[in-house]
Design a protein around this motif. Sequence first.
Motif: not given
Length: 303
Positions: A205-206, A209, A259-260, A262-265
């Motif tokens: 996820p990082e 992002a 979820e991570a 998804e939060a990243a876009g």
Amino acid sequence: MRLGFFGINGGATCGPDETSRLARLAEELGYDSIWAGERVVAPSPHVPGATMAEPTYPILDPLIHLTYVAAATERLLLATGVLLLPQRNPVVLAKQAASLDVLSGGRFVLGIGVGSVEQEMTAIGVPMAGRGARTDDYLAAMRALWTRPGPVAHAGRFASFSGVDAHPRPLQTGGPRIIVGGHSPAAFRRAVARGHGWYGLALDPEAAALCIAGLRRAADEVERPAELGDLEITVTPAERGVLELGAAPDQPFDKAAVEAFEAAGVDRLVPVMAEITVERPLVSSPSPDAVAERLEALAELVI
């Protein structure tokens, strides 16, 4: 979050019975897409950076594989993840892509990359130098054949023709959706300027992002045609013990990771169906039964 799957056109799952069984299962489970990679030839012996540990690892041509999947399914999007565009003749590829789009009822997605293995490109007769510019020219040539009224002409640095036409045209207006793969600033600019979406391989996820931030910077540097719409973000996650070509994450692929992302876009996750590690890419080919179990587990996790 949409869910696709990657990689059954190689290894123990590339046979006709295995392909149709797994594609139909994924469709029943609610997956939205199947992604097929490309390797025309592999360096022999293996060289650092090549995505297959053994030259004898079997991998089917992605367009032929996806045509077979099209006949076995009704709803799955059929995506190349990615086809190495500089290695293809754009006139021939435009015909192949249009044919697959028509036969699949408008389900083909053309994911493209510029290539990175010199031995493969040399064997095909394409120089490594200028492959980014070649990719851009080939995309323009194919779009001309898909969209312009005949007689069609294109005058580019690497592709040039006039007084021709090609039918049937793709079922999708404007041609198949184009997904641009790659983690470089040039790939980000190409995705913004020429792609309906962007595809990232082996990201946690990082890292996803960071790539999405790079795409936002690219959007400030190049113009995005309005007809392309919003840029769709697709990622194959880096999973501990499964896919570690990028930064190996400390956590497994679980609900928190989804979820991570998804939060990243990220709009779509495309887990791989073969084991890959940094030291030995594509070191194992799971059995069809193991892949079926994985498809079911991932569907329960994401869908």
